[in-house]
Design a protein around this motif. Structure first.
Motif, PDB file in Angstrom:
ATOM      1  N   ARG A  49       0.963  -1.147   0.033  1.00 14.91           N
ATOM      2  CA  ARG A  49      -0.090   0.040   0.033  1.00 14.91           C
ATOM      3  C   ARG A  49       0.992   1.295   0.013  1.00 14.91           C
ATOM      4  O   ARG A  49       0.652   2.146  -0.545  1.00 14.91           O
ATOM      5  N   LYS A  50       1.961   1.286   0.823  1.00 12.59           N
ATOM      6  CA  LYS A  50       2.921   2.331   0.865  1.00 12.59           C
ATOM      7  C   LYS A  50       3.335   2.461  -0.485  1.00 12.59           C
ATOM      8  O   LYS A  50       3.740   3.819  -1.059  1.00 12.59           O
ATOM      9  N   LEU A  51       4.007   1.559  -0.986  1.00 18.54           N
ATOM     10  CA  LEU A  51       4.560   1.688  -2.522  1.00 18.54           C
ATOM     11  C   LEU A  51       3.608   2.362  -3.556  1.00 18.54           C
ATOM     12  O   LEU A  51       3.556   3.040  -4.411  1.00 18.54           O
ATOM     13  N   ALA A  52       2.113   1.642  -3.449  1.00 20.89           N
ATOM     14  CA  ALA A  52       1.160   2.333  -4.144  1.00 20.89           C
ATOM     15  C   ALA A  52       0.791   3.713  -4.008  1.00 20.89           C
ATOM     16  O   ALA A  52       0.823   4.722  -5.023  1.00 20.89           O
ATOM     17  N   GLU A  53       0.891   4.058  -2.955  1.00 16.77           N
ATOM     18  CA  GLU A  53       0.568   5.434  -2.376  1.00 16.77           C
ATOM     19  C   GLU A  53       1.750   6.291  -2.915  1.00 16.77           C
ATOM     20  O   GLU A  53       1.531   7.535  -3.490  1.00 16.77           O
ATOM     21  N   ALA A  54       2.972   5.563  -3.131  1.00 20.57           N
ATOM     22  CA  ALA A  54       3.925   6.577  -3.506  1.00 20.57           C
ATOM     23  C   ALA A  54       3.846   6.795  -4.955  1.00 20.57           C
ATOM     24  O   ALA A  54       4.110   7.788  -5.603  1.00 20.57           O
ATOM     25  N   VAL A  55       3.337   5.714  -5.867  1.00 19.61           N
ATOM     26  CA  VAL A  55       3.142   5.928  -7.251  1.00 19.61           C
ATOM     27  C   VAL A  55       2.095   6.904  -7.486  1.00 19.61           C
ATOM     28  O   VAL A  55       2.184   7.758  -8.509  1.00 19.61           O
TER      29      VAL A  55
END
Length: 295
Positions: free
Chosen positions: A60-66
């Motif tokens: 989720r953190k990676l997705a939020e960064a994207v």
């Protein structure tokens, strides 16, 4: 999210970044909100590994960064745009198709992560463009082009007016010309079955086709007198003619289906070929009967 928002899917790839730029400019031009989404799938891990929540949090953190990077990119491209973003858990195609029911326009890049480098169109883009219940733009080829005409493929099917409405609006909003492409194969009498189409005298047929096309265009020319219109009457296939036009156009617009498609299909062969071969973004429009009352 506004029911009239433009939605763009992103995964951080070069193709999706081009889609974000295009969607941001379009949202600013139309004065509509832009909603950026990124879907990530994790369900398959749970039955095999006992790391469910930790895995979800990391991804989720990676997705939020994207999404955050895409929002920043959109604001740089279109500073006046109203932009927000969200992350979605699940496979990208079904989640985007679900959002399409309440979306003004869905924008995607032509390629995503994974797959084979030789493929011309990603599986998510193809599935969404084929099945979405709202208009879809797949940004491909010269995705950042803002010069040249808008090109539209028009036949005598029931989707013609929907295509013309979108095409004239797009050309007027961009302050550019409109090229209307109409393909008509020569009528070959049965007793001339061995004669090639190139050898048939089509002058009478061409005059009749152009007269009918002028009739179709008349109310739209009256509504948009500022839009210069060029008519291209061709004996090539619609897909071939429109792919050629895409090399000089900034946007190609077609209906989701014309003549001769399989019942129940939401995308005809012309649209599918454009999604694979066009040299500029492709806009697939849909009739009210295809979108229903869900928008």
């Amino acid at each position: 999210m506004s029911t009239r928002a433009i939605v763009v899917g992103t995964d951080g790839t070069t193709s999706s970044k081009a889609a974000v730029d295009w969607a941001a400019r379009e949202a600013q031009r139309r004065r509509l909100p832009l909603h950026i989404v990124h879907a990530f799938d994790w369900d398959w891990h749970d039955p095999r590994y006992d790391i469910g929540n930790e895995y979800v949090d990391i991804n989720r953190k990676l997705a939020e960064a994207v999404v955050a990077a895409a929002i920043d990119q959109a604001w740089k491209t279109a500073p006046a745009a109203d932009v927000d973003g969200d992350t979605l858990i699940g496979h990208a195609a079904p989640r985007l198709l679900d959002m399409a029911r309440h979306t003004e326009l869905l924008v995607l890049g032509s390629r995503g992560r994974g797959g084979f480098g030789s493929l011309l169109l990603g599986s998510v883009s193809q599935r969404v463009a084929t099945h979405a219940t709202c208009p879809v733009v797949v940004v491909r080829g010269r995705g950042d082009v803002d010069e040249g005409p808008v090109a539209a493929g028009v036949d005598d099917s029931s989707s013609a007016d929907v295509v013309l409405a979108a095409a004239f609006e797009a050309a007027a909003g961009r302050g550019c010309a409109l090229t209307v492409v109409h393909a008509c194969l020569p009528v070959i009498p049965l007793w001339l079955a061995d004669v090639s189409a190139a050898d048939i005298d089509t002058r009478a047929q061409d005059i009749a086709e152009r007269t009918e096309l002028d009739r179709q265009l008349a109310p739209w020319r009256d509504k948009y007198p500022q839009v210069p219109v060029e008519i291209v009457l061709t004996h090539e296939s619609p897909a071939s003619a429109l792919v050629q036009q895409s090399t000089r156009a900034q946007l190609v617009i077609v209906g989701s289906r014309g003549h001769g498609v399989v019942a129940g299909s939401l995308l005809g062969s012309t649209g599918l070929q454009l999604l694979h071969h066009a040299d500029c973004p492709v806009h697939i429009v849909r009739r009210e009967s295809e979108t229903g009352e869900q928008r």
